[in-house]
Design a protein around this motif. Structure first.
Motif, PDB file in Angstrom:
ATOM      1  N   PHE A  79       0.817  -1.213   0.000  1.00  0.00           N
ATOM      2  CA  PHE A  79       0.000   0.000   0.000  1.00  0.00           C
ATOM      3  C   PHE A  79       0.852   1.266   0.000  1.00  0.00           C
ATOM      4  O   PHE A  79       0.471   2.258  -0.611  1.00  0.00           O
ATOM      5  N   THR A  80       1.981   1.240   0.700  1.00  0.00           N
ATOM      6  CA  THR A  80       2.849   2.427   0.656  1.00  0.00           C
ATOM      7  C   THR A  80       3.446   2.598  -0.737  1.00  0.00           C
ATOM      8  O   THR A  80       3.594   3.725  -1.213  1.00  0.00           O
ATOM      9  N   PHE A  81       3.752   1.489  -1.407  1.00  0.00           N
ATOM     10  CA  PHE A  81       4.239   1.576  -2.789  1.00  0.00           C
ATOM     11  C   PHE A  81       3.168   2.153  -3.703  1.00  0.00           C
ATOM     12  O   PHE A  81       3.428   3.055  -4.499  1.00  0.00           O
ATOM     13  N   LEU A  82       1.942   1.641  -3.598  1.00  0.00           N
ATOM     14  CA  LEU A  82       0.844   2.156  -4.427  1.00  0.00           C
ATOM     15  C   LEU A  82       0.575   3.631  -4.120  1.00  0.00           C
ATOM     16  O   LEU A  82       0.255   4.409  -5.020  1.00  0.00           O
ATOM     17  N   GLY A  83       0.713   4.023  -2.860  1.00  0.00           N
ATOM     18  CA  GLY A  83       0.566   5.430  -2.502  1.00  0.00           C
ATOM     19  C   GLY A  83       1.666   6.282  -3.122  1.00  0.00           C
ATOM     20  O   GLY A  83       1.410   7.397  -3.589  1.00  0.00           O
ATOM     21  N   MET A  84       2.871   5.746  -3.146  1.00  0.00           N
ATOM     22  CA  MET A  84       3.991   6.481  -3.727  1.00  0.00           C
ATOM     23  C   MET A  84       3.777   6.731  -5.219  1.00  0.00           C
ATOM     24  O   MET A  84       4.038   7.818  -5.716  1.00  0.00           O
ATOM     25  N   ILE A  85       3.268   5.728  -5.936  1.00  0.00           N
ATOM     26  CA  ILE A  85       3.083   5.885  -7.382  1.00  0.00           C
ATOM     27  C   ILE A  85       1.659   6.297  -7.744  1.00  0.00           C
ATOM     28  O   ILE A  85       1.282   6.279  -8.915  1.00  0.00           O
ATOM     29  N   SER A  86       0.862   6.715  -6.760  1.00  0.00           N
ATOM     30  CA  SER A  86      -0.562   6.979  -7.001  1.00  0.00           C
ATOM     31  C   SER A  86      -0.802   8.051  -8.058  1.00  0.00           C
ATOM     32  O   SER A  86      -1.715   7.917  -8.877  1.00  0.00           O
ATOM     33  N   TYR A  87      -0.008   9.112  -8.063  1.00  0.00           N
ATOM     34  CA  TYR A  87      -0.226  10.146  -9.074  1.00  0.00           C
ATOM     35  C   TYR A  87       0.108   9.602 -10.461  1.00  0.00           C
ATOM     36  O   TYR A  87      -0.608   9.871 -11.430  1.00  0.00           O
ATOM     37  N   SER A  88       1.171   8.815 -10.557  1.00  0.00           N
ATOM     38  CA  SER A  88       1.510   8.184 -11.839  1.00  0.00           C
ATOM     39  C   SER A  88       0.423   7.205 -12.262  1.00  0.00           C
ATOM     40  O   SER A  88       0.117   7.096 -13.458  1.00  0.00           O
ATOM     41  N   LEU A  89      -0.153   6.483 -11.310  1.00  0.00           N
ATOM     42  CA  LEU A  89      -1.281   5.593 -11.618  1.00  0.00           C
ATOM     43  C   LEU A  89      -2.428   6.402 -12.196  1.00  0.00           C
ATOM     44  O   LEU A  89      -3.016   6.034 -13.221  1.00  0.00           O
ATOM     45  N   TYR A  90      -2.728   7.500 -11.552  1.00  0.00           N
ATOM     46  CA  TYR A  90      -3.815   8.367 -11.999  1.00  0.00           C
ATOM     47  C   TYR A  90      -3.534   8.898 -13.401  1.00  0.00           C
ATOM     48  O   TYR A  90      -4.424   8.930 -14.256  1.00  0.00           O
ATOM     49  N   MET A  91      -2.302   9.316 -13.651  1.00  0.00           N
ATOM     50  CA  MET A  91      -1.959   9.938 -14.926  1.00  0.00           C
ATOM     51  C   MET A  91      -1.871   8.934 -16.078  1.00  0.00           C
ATOM     52  O   MET A  91      -2.130   9.288 -17.223  1.00  0.00           O
ATOM     53  N   SER A  92      -1.486   7.699 -15.807  1.00  0.00           N
ATOM     54  CA  SER A  92      -1.229   6.761 -16.906  1.00  0.00           C
ATOM     55  C   SER A  92      -2.310   5.705 -17.114  1.00  0.00           C
ATOM     56  O   SER A  92      -2.349   5.077 -18.168  1.00  0.00           O
ATOM     57  N   HIS A  93      -3.199   5.508 -16.158  1.00  0.00           N
ATOM     58  CA  HIS A  93      -4.126   4.376 -16.264  1.00  0.00           C
ATOM     59  C   HIS A  93      -5.057   4.476 -17.476  1.00  0.00           C
ATOM     60  O   HIS A  93      -5.329   3.479 -18.127  1.00  0.00           O
ATOM     61  N   HIS A  94      -5.507   5.664 -17.779  1.00  0.00           N
ATOM     62  CA  HIS A  94      -6.465   5.791 -18.879  1.00  0.00           C
ATOM     63  C   HIS A  94      -5.823   5.405 -20.218  1.00  0.00           C
ATOM     64  O   HIS A  94      -6.432   4.684 -21.024  1.00  0.00           O
ATOM     65  N   ALA A  95      -4.600   5.863 -20.450  1.00  0.00           N
ATOM     66  CA  ALA A  95      -3.910   5.529 -21.706  1.00  0.00           C
ATOM     67  C   ALA A  95      -3.647   4.023 -21.796  1.00  0.00           C
ATOM     68  O   ALA A  95      -3.852   3.417 -22.860  1.00  0.00           O
ATOM     69  N   VAL A  96      -3.220   3.420 -20.707  1.00  0.00           N
ATOM     70  CA  VAL A  96      -2.944   1.975 -20.714  1.00  0.00           C
ATOM     71  C   VAL A  96      -4.236   1.196 -20.951  1.00  0.00           C
ATOM     72  O   VAL A  96      -4.254   0.246 -21.746  1.00  0.00           O
ATOM     73  N   LEU A  97      -5.315   1.586 -20.288  1.00  0.00           N
ATOM     74  CA  LEU A  97      -6.580   0.881 -20.475  1.00  0.00           C
ATOM     75  C   LEU A  97      -7.103   1.060 -21.894  1.00  0.00           C
ATOM     76  O   LEU A  97      -7.699   0.137 -22.460  1.00  0.00           O
ATOM     77  N   TRP A  98      -6.866   2.207 -22.500  1.00  0.00           N
ATOM     78  CA  TRP A  98      -7.272   2.425 -23.886  1.00  0.00           C
ATOM     79  C   TRP A  98      -6.509   1.469 -24.807  1.00  0.00           C
ATOM     80  O   TRP A  98      -7.100   0.844 -25.693  1.00  0.00           O
ATOM     81  N   VAL A  99      -5.201   1.329 -24.584  1.00  0.00           N
ATOM     82  CA  VAL A  99      -4.392   0.414 -25.403  1.00  0.00           C
ATOM     83  C   VAL A  99      -4.869  -1.028 -25.208  1.00  0.00           C
ATOM     84  O   VAL A  99      -5.007  -1.778 -26.188  1.00  0.00           O
ATOM     85  N   CYS A 100      -5.148  -1.412 -23.967  1.00  0.00           N
ATOM     86  CA  CYS A 100      -5.655  -2.763 -23.698  1.00  0.00           C
ATOM     87  C   CYS A 100      -6.998  -2.987 -24.404  1.00  0.00           C
ATOM     88  O   CYS A 100      -7.233  -4.045 -24.999  1.00  0.00           O
ATOM     89  N   ASN A 101      -7.857  -1.983 -24.351  1.00  0.00           N
ATOM     90  CA  ASN A 101      -9.155  -2.063 -25.022  1.00  0.00           C
ATOM     91  C   ASN A 101      -8.975  -2.225 -26.530  1.00  0.00           C
ATOM     92  O   ASN A 101      -9.632  -3.044 -27.163  1.00  0.00           O
ATOM     93  N   MET A 102      -8.075  -1.453 -27.115  1.00  0.00           N
ATOM     94  CA  MET A 102      -7.817  -1.556 -28.558  1.00  0.00           C
ATOM     95  C   MET A 102      -7.244  -2.925 -28.914  1.00  0.00           C
ATOM     96  O   MET A 102      -7.583  -3.494 -29.959  1.00  0.00           O
TER      97      MET A 102
END
Length: 174
Positions: A79-102
């Motif tokens: 959880f501390t790791f996920l908290g550390m990268i949380s902003y990066s998760l927020y910023m990159s998840h949509h693009a990654v999910l779009w690629v997975c969807n495609m």
């Protein structure tokens, strides 16, 4: 919406002081359950000011509550790791999910259903479970790289710049 969340956070930061243990240890868990229940009954995509108050209550309970099993769980390395990268998760998840969807739509050529003008690839239950696990893993990996190579270096540079440009001032604490 962004301003409301920002100013709610400012008010919480001004009001809360760590160490003023006034809430029982179970309060953070209870508010988390309340938040999850609220998210289940709220219409997807609907804006509601209620989320700010529940989130604020959760933050206050985390900061002002006594230690307990729930706070200890949240201090776990994962959880501390996920908290550390949380902003990066927020910023990159949509693009990654779009690629997975495609990938599912174009490479796997899965049939699609259009719901409210949005096209959704149709997967079996097992395929959907595997796709979700793979997508989450890819999001975490990409976000880790984004954190390490973009977010953290830029944060360090901005702090160094600020330290050079702005004079050091002491903030009076009450």
């Amino acid at each position: 919406q962004c301003f409301a969340g920002y100013f709610m956070g400012c008010l919480i930061a001004a009001w809360c002081r760590p160490g003023n243990y006034i809430l029982p240890s179970w309060s953070a868990f209870s508010i988390t359950v309340l938040l999850l229940c609220y998210l289940q009954v709220t219409q997807s995509g609907a804006f509601s000011v209620v989320i700010y108050f529940i989130s604020a209550a959760l933050i206050i309970a985390m900061v002002m509550g006594k230690d307990g099993w729930f706070r200890s769980l949240l201090r776990h390395r994962l959880f501390t790791f996920l908290g550390m990268i949380s902003y990066s998760l927020y910023m990159s998840h949509h693009a990654v999910l779009w690629v997975c969807n495609m990938f599912v739509r174009v490479v796997m050529k899965r049939p699609e259903a259009v719901i409210s003008g949005i096209s959704y690839p149709q997967l079996t239950f097992v395929e959907a479970c595997v796709a979700n696990v793979v997508a989450v893993a890819i999001v975490v990996v990409v976000s880790t790289f984004v954190y390490r190579w973009i977010e953290d270096p830029m944060r360090r540079r901005s702090r160094e710049f600020t330290a050079r440009v702005l004079p050091q001032t002491k903030v009076a604490t009450a």
